[in-house]
Design a protein around this motif. Structure first.
Motif, mmCIF file in Angstrom:
data_model
loop_
_atom_site.group_PDB
_atom_site.id
_atom_site.type_symbol
_atom_site.label_atom_id
_atom_site.label_comp_id
_atom_site.label_asym_id
_atom_site.label_seq_id
_atom_site.Cartn_x
_atom_site.Cartn_y
_atom_site.Cartn_z
ATOM 1 N N ASP A 259 16.345 19.575 12.408
ATOM 2 C CA ASP A 259 16.704 19.586 13.822
ATOM 3 C C ASP A 259 16.691 21.021 14.355
ATOM 4 N N ARG B 173 13.827 22.326 16.965
ATOM 5 C CA ARG B 173 14.321 22.780 18.262
ATOM 6 C C ARG B 173 13.906 24.232 18.507
ATOM 7 N N ALA C 222 10.273 24.303 19.444
ATOM 8 C CA ALA C 222 10.061 23.718 20.777
ATOM 9 C C ALA C 222 10.512 24.673 21.873
ATOM 10 N N SER D 279 8.389 26.819 24.865
ATOM 11 C CA SER D 279 8.607 26.277 26.213
ATOM 12 C C SER D 279 9.461 27.116 27.134
ATOM 13 N N LYS E 86 11.033 30.004 29.535
ATOM 14 C CA LYS E 86 10.470 30.848 30.589
ATOM 15 C C LYS E 86 11.113 32.230 30.565
ATOM 16 N N GLU F 166 13.698 27.001 35.796
ATOM 17 C CA GLU F 166 12.568 26.442 35.048
ATOM 18 C C GLU F 166 12.815 26.574 33.547
ATOM 19 N N ASP F 167 13.376 27.709 33.172
ATOM 20 C CA ASP F 167 13.692 27.929 31.761
ATOM 21 C C ASP F 167 14.574 26.802 31.235
ATOM 22 N N PHE G 47 12.518 23.335 31.196
ATOM 23 C CA PHE G 47 11.483 23.222 30.171
ATOM 24 C C PHE G 47 12.086 23.252 28.765
ATOM 25 N N ARG G 48 13.158 24.001 28.614
ATOM 26 C CA ARG G 48 13.846 23.956 27.315
ATOM 27 C C ARG G 48 14.416 22.564 27.072
ATOM 28 N N ALA H 86 11.627 20.264 26.097
ATOM 29 C CA ALA H 86 11.111 20.592 24.767
ATOM 30 C C ALA H 86 12.074 20.129 23.680
ATOM 31 N N VAL H 87 13.348 20.369 23.897
ATOM 32 C CA VAL H 87 14.346 19.992 22.893
ATOM 33 C C VAL H 87 14.437 18.471 22.775
ATOM 34 N N SER I 280 11.781 17.127 20.676
ATOM 35 C CA SER I 280 11.620 17.696 19.334
ATOM 36 C C SER I 280 12.821 17.572 18.421
ATOM 37 N N SER I 281 13.980 17.234 18.965
ATOM 38 C CA SER I 281 15.166 17.229 18.121
ATOM 39 C C SER I 281 15.090 16.135 17.070
ATOM 40 N N LYS I 282 15.885 16.288 16.042
ATOM 41 C CA LYS I 282 15.985 15.277 14.987
ATOM 42 C C LYS I 282 17.345 14.588 15.032
#
Lengths: 359, 359
Positions: free
Chosen positions: A267, A271, A274, A278, A280, B266-267, B270-271, B274-275, B278-280
């Motif tokens: 995880d 993370r 990712a 991603s 900014k 935006e940061d 987009f984070r 992305a998270v 992608s997280s587990k």
């Protein structure tokens, strides 16, 4: 060769993957040498410092130890350029901030750097990727011998090489390795490992030497004393005893994490990847932390589509001075965070496109 | 139709995108009604409760207000099933945890639910996506009229409809909207907005009603008093005054954020995306926070490759009971976090593949 040429690529000690590179980033040996009959740099006049620069530079040329070299007269370089050299581990931070006459000679591959008028008249440094202290030690010995033919070193049979700081007296040798220890950090065992290292008279520092924090789970471990031990002993102790012990400890910690907490650890890795792809806005400290997790992911074969060299390269390219050099401008912290994010995204996307895989 | 049929898809009040859906998730109207000559449910015997269930269920059938209906006798359902109904806003948490004889009747599209033997004998709820209070109010009025033909309500000319809790006496009407207010939250103005709302005698709650936190920047705003105001006044005040004011406030906050802090915002968006991809392991609370940022990103046209309906759907599907129903098993929190992560990844990947775009 010029300073700008080295800005846009990784130093060879980072881009090559040396032995045990899952834990050992780089091996460094450094010799402190002073000229006979001259005060230490801290007590020199500017004239004397100029003399020393001249004498040592000439000796280096004559010795032929470094063909593809670049001589950097510190006075000619901006604060940013000097900071760049610090980030590349070619000069010390103190040396960068100093204002006296001084210059550094760097080999084209950045493995060798020779600082003139740092704390000592001459500091010779060799930096290799992975665990290659013996090889580095042999080579620096040859360099030292070659230079000794053209320079008179301050040396006494009783004390050995004389140096400005008493901790360097004797061999003048400092041996250090940069270790990546995310396993010990995540498992909470890092403090114990650091205490054990201190008990073995090892100095433990962050990624940029004394007084710097262990950013990105990087630790620099070096010998504390040079007096009363032969150079071979120091190198052997490091290569055969200290480093294998820590290496083993770190690898076991990683294995345990993946066996007992695979999901938690995956995880964090995924993370980190990712977010790095991603964001900014990303600070340099956060970048090191994220890259640390990505590097761990690659080494544990959890992340398979990112090249280890790319990550190693990003450690360097994401540092503040590098970001500014890449952008050809001095940037405020927030601007750096933006440029850094863009760079990280581009490089990680490129890495995917070229389809480079880990060996 | 069975309970399982509704588990695997979003409720229509979430999957349809109603008016002003950038801020207003859903509109809800609810009527509290009691039968003449019967104690309130809290004071009923089980026999009386059974009678009420029977009487009301028969009246609903005869009234023809709900064709494609599902009658859920709460005693037949597990804790998990009941929790699922809470997550879908079809019953209240208290009702789910209660042990008395009670049943709920739900329309196939889940817009209408009729709880028998909650705090009152009958609670009629209509739930619409977006800001559609007037439409909902007209419809619930028709339903109320149809039922009144088959039921004798407790009503006095002086007080209006009698209810178990004095705050519901009068119209028995509660009007509420669920708002997504990330702009006010991020700009730090949410506290001020909440104070202003309280001054207007509005109750502000989290996503699952009283005593729940404002997870994922969702706020439920409802009228506090029903006595002394006509139903039309309540609905009009909401539709023409309260909600437009908050809506305007939120939209301005978003616009300001994007104009003055585009990168920062935006940061975060987009984070978050992305998270989530992608997280587990992801908790349900973190999920709501991440989805909130993704939803904001879509509404501000920063995130263009994720469908708003998908995000709305995930709000529901990621809740603990839904995760367990989807997995067909009771799961411990860590297992849920794993199943949730997998589900989020799959759904967001699917969304991309189908190439659905926002309208």
């Amino acid at each position: 060769m010029k300073l700008n040429d080295i800005t846009r690529r990784a130093a060879s000690w980072l881009s090559d993957s040396g032995p045990k590179h899952d834990v050992v980033i780089s091996s460094r040996v450094r010799l402190a040498r002073n000229l006979l009959g001259m005060p230490f740099p801290g007590r020199c006049t500017e004239d004397q410092r100029r003399n020393i620069c001249h004498t040592v530079t000439e000796a280096i040329k004559k010795s032929g130890i470094c063909d593809d070299q670049i001589t950097l007269n510190m006075a000619d370089y901006s604060r940013l350029d000097r900071e760049l050299l610090v980030e590349r581990h070619l000069i010390s931070r103190q040396y960068a901030q100093d204002e006296h006459t001084r210059s550094v000679i760097v080999s084209g591959d950045e493995k060798l750097s020779l600082m003139i008028n740092e704390e000592d008249h001459l500091r010779i440094q060799l930096l290799y990727s992975g665990l290659r202290l013996k090889q580095a030690f042999e080579e620096i010995n040859n360099i030292d011998d070659s230079l000794a033919r053209h320079l008179d070193y301050a040396f006494t049979p009783e004390y050995g090489y004389l140096t400005a700081c008493p901790t360097n007296v004797g061999t003048g040798l400092r041996v250090s390795v940069m270790l990546h220890l995310p396993g010990l950090k995540l498992s909470g065992e890092i403090e114990r490992a650091m205490r054990a290292s201190r008990d073995m008279k090892l100095a433990i520092r962050g990624i940029y030497g004394e007084g710097t924090e262990a950013l990105g789970d990087f630790y620099q471990i070096s010998n504390q004393l040079t007096l009363g031990k032969t150079e071979e002993q120091i190198v052997n102790d490091f290569t055969n005893m200290f480093i294998p012990a820590i290496l083993d400890y770190e690898r076991k910690a990683r294995q345990q994490l993946i066996e007992k907490n695979r999901l938690e650890i995956e995880d964090r890795m995924f993370r980190a990847l990712a977010v790095t792809k991603s964001s900014k806005l990303m600070s340099s400290d956060e970048t090191l932390d994220r890259l640390s997790m990505i590097r761990l992911g690659i080494n544990l074969n959890c992340i398979n589509d990112i090249n280890l060299d790319t990550v190693n390269e990003l450690y360097l390219l994401s540092r503040p001075a590098h970001i500014q050099k890449l952008h050809n401008a001095e940037l405020a912290p927030r601007e750096r965070d933006e440029v850094r994010s863009n760079m990280l995204r581009d490089r990680l996307a490129e890495n995917r496109k070229t389809g480079k895989k880990n060996p």
